[in-house]
Design a protein around this motif. Structure first.
Motif, PDB file in Angstrom:
ATOM      1  N   ILE A 293       0.832  -1.205   0.000  1.00 57.30           N
ATOM      2  CA  ILE A 293       0.000   0.000   0.000  1.00 57.30           C
ATOM      3  C   ILE A 293       0.867   1.257   0.000  1.00 57.30           C
ATOM      4  O   ILE A 293       0.622   2.204  -0.762  1.00 57.30           O
ATOM      5  N   GLN A 294       1.877   1.264   0.834  1.00 55.38           N
ATOM      6  CA  GLN A 294       2.771   2.425   0.904  1.00 55.38           C
ATOM      7  C   GLN A 294       3.523   2.624  -0.415  1.00 55.38           C
ATOM      8  O   GLN A 294       3.741   3.759  -0.852  1.00 55.38           O
TER       9      GLN A 294
ATOM     10  N   ARG B  81      -8.225  -4.856   9.660  1.00 54.59           N
ATOM     11  CA  ARG B  81      -8.400  -3.474  10.139  1.00 54.59           C
ATOM     12  C   ARG B  81      -7.087  -2.704   9.992  1.00 54.59           C
ATOM     13  O   ARG B  81      -7.084  -1.521   9.604  1.00 54.59           O
ATOM     14  N   THR B  82      -5.976  -3.346  10.296  1.00 57.84           N
ATOM     15  CA  THR B  82      -4.666  -2.708  10.147  1.00 57.84           C
ATOM     16  C   THR B  82      -4.416  -2.335   8.686  1.00 57.84           C
ATOM     17  O   THR B  82      -3.968  -1.216   8.377  1.00 57.84           O
ATOM     18  N   ILE B  83      -4.714  -3.251   7.788  1.00 54.10           N
ATOM     19  CA  ILE B  83      -4.524  -3.011   6.352  1.00 54.10           C
ATOM     20  C   ILE B  83      -5.442  -1.907   5.861  1.00 54.10           C
ATOM     21  O   ILE B  83      -5.016  -0.990   5.136  1.00 54.10           O
ATOM     22  N   LEU B  84      -6.704  -1.949   6.249  1.00 52.06           N
ATOM     23  CA  LEU B  84      -7.671  -0.960   5.769  1.00 52.06           C
ATOM     24  C   LEU B  84      -7.395   0.435   6.322  1.00 52.06           C
ATOM     25  O   LEU B  84      -7.630   1.434   5.630  1.00 52.06           O
ATOM     26  N   ASN B  85      -6.914   0.508   7.545  1.00 52.57           N
ATOM     27  CA  ASN B  85      -6.541   1.818   8.090  1.00 52.57           C
ATOM     28  C   ASN B  85      -5.442   2.457   7.245  1.00 52.57           C
ATOM     29  O   ASN B  85      -5.495   3.648   6.920  1.00 52.57           O
TER      30      ASN B  85
ATOM     31  N   GLU C 173      -5.840   5.771   4.669  1.00 44.07           N
ATOM     32  CA  GLU C 173      -4.973   6.951   4.789  1.00 44.07           C
ATOM     33  C   GLU C 173      -4.428   7.391   3.435  1.00 44.07           C
ATOM     34  O   GLU C 173      -4.228   8.584   3.189  1.00 44.07           O
ATOM     35  N   HIS C 174      -4.231   6.412   2.525  1.00 50.02           N
ATOM     36  CA  HIS C 174      -3.655   6.711   1.210  1.00 50.02           C
ATOM     37  C   HIS C 174      -4.700   6.720   0.095  1.00 50.02           C
ATOM     38  O   HIS C 174      -4.342   6.847  -1.088  1.00 50.02           O
ATOM     39  N   GLY C 175      -5.978   6.571   0.449  1.00 54.38           N
ATOM     40  CA  GLY C 175      -7.034   6.594  -0.557  1.00 54.38           C
ATOM     41  C   GLY C 175      -7.026   5.394  -1.485  1.00 54.38           C
ATOM     42  O   GLY C 175      -7.323   5.511  -2.678  1.00 54.38           O
ATOM     43  N   ILE C 176      -6.693   4.233  -0.943  1.00 55.14           N
ATOM     44  CA  ILE C 176      -6.590   3.010  -1.748  1.00 55.14           C
ATOM     45  C   ILE C 176      -7.697   2.033  -1.374  1.00 55.14           C
ATOM     46  O   ILE C 176      -7.952   1.785  -0.193  1.00 55.14           O
TER      47      ILE C 176
END
Length: 305
Positions: A83-84, A116-120, A124-127
């Motif tokens: 994601i990053q 939840r960790t992944i979705l948070n 944050e990055h609009g993904i």
């Protein structure tokens, strides 16, 4: 003969010894044609080239036989890295995840917290993140987790498979959530007790699902290489004045590449499903097992325009 070949490749897809051997030898035997790379950093150039052609993507970190809590935590961290990287590299990409790689077969609360960790991070990055659907035995648990996460996050969707008898009921059950759904035929071997066995029945059910979900006014991803299904969607959308902003087509990386570009040129959103990772064996075997038939599926997908 086709059914025997399909069963053979599905059987191979679950062989742990062959899976370990495949990891050792890397992307061999044609797998590099349909897998973006052995890790996400290797897949980035592939995604950039697709983006340059007007194709958006969704990426899937391949994984089979995840059984330990430590491994699920590592997989969660790897999803965060993905994601990053998508955000840093400004890639036009979403993320797809399989709950079994995050602890579904170990503990419900574990997989929920990992998601939840992944979705948070993704929020944050609009993904956007899609929860992939696996076999029927995990279907209800997957939908239950999706419902729980959807109550908290808007950037999450899931998948419904048309070969299951239950699928239309599942779409109606999810309707009140206004879900973003990927609609597919399905790639797992299931019994006659839970799934259609004939292609015509699977196809007809997918058409019903597409109509139902679009008429509900919910975003729909039609994931199919089938020209008949693509043309059906185009015609149905036209006849019912459904905006192209409400749906997209999805295809696998390495398959029907010219058709993907044609759809973009026609003004449709076309998303390419790009898998990556050294745990590619199970995914590749299921591609060989899928309709229209075993090896021909991959070979035709690679060479057919």
């Amino acid at each position: 003969m086709e059914a025997l070949s399909r069963n053979f490749f599905l059987y191979l897809s679950k062989n742990k010894s062959l899976n370990k051997m495949a990891k050792r030898y890397g992307l061999k035997f044609g797998a590099s044609k349909v897998v973006g790379g052995i890790d996400f950093d290797c897949a980035v150039p592939v995604i950039k080239k697709l983006n340059e052609k007007g194709l958006c993507t969704t990426v899937d970190h391949l994984g089979e036989f995840v059984k330990s809590m430590d491994e699920t935590r590592e997989r969660t961290l790897q999803e965060i890295h993905t994601i990053q990287t998508i955000a840093r590299e400004k890639l036009d990409s979403q993320v797809s995840v399989k709950l079994t790689s995050l602890g579904l077969d170990i503990d419900y609360n574990l997989v929920f917290e990992n998601m939840r960790t992944i979705l948070n991070e993704a929020q944050e990055h609009g993904i956007f993140v899609t929860i992939d659907m696996e076999d029927e035995s995990r279907c209800q648990a997957t939908l239950d987790i999706f419902k729980g996460l959807k109550a908290e996050f808007s950037n999450v969707g899931t998948v419904i498979q048309s070969y299951l008898y239950r699928s239309l009921d599942d779409i109606n059950d999810l309707k009140e959530l206004s879900p973003n759904l990927r609609l597919v035929k399905g790639a797992y071997k299931e019994s006659t007790e839970v799934a259609y066995q004939e292609k015509k029945d699977v196809d007809e059910n997918l058409k019903k699902m597409i109509k139902n979900h679009l008429l509900n006014g919910n975003y729909t991803a039609i994931a199919s290489h089938d020209d008949q299904m693509i043309n059906f969607t185009k015609q149905f959308a036209k006849e019912n004045n459904i905006s192209r902003d409400l749906f997209e087509f999805q295809m696998l990386y390495g398959m029907r590449t010219q058709t993907q570009l044609d759809l973009v040129n026609q003004g449709y959103k076309m998303r390419v499903y790009v898998p990556y990772g050294n745990d590619w064996y199970g995914y590749f075997m299921r591609r060989l097992a899928e309709r229209p038939a075993n090896v021909a599926f991959v070979l035709k997908g690679i060479f057919k325009s």
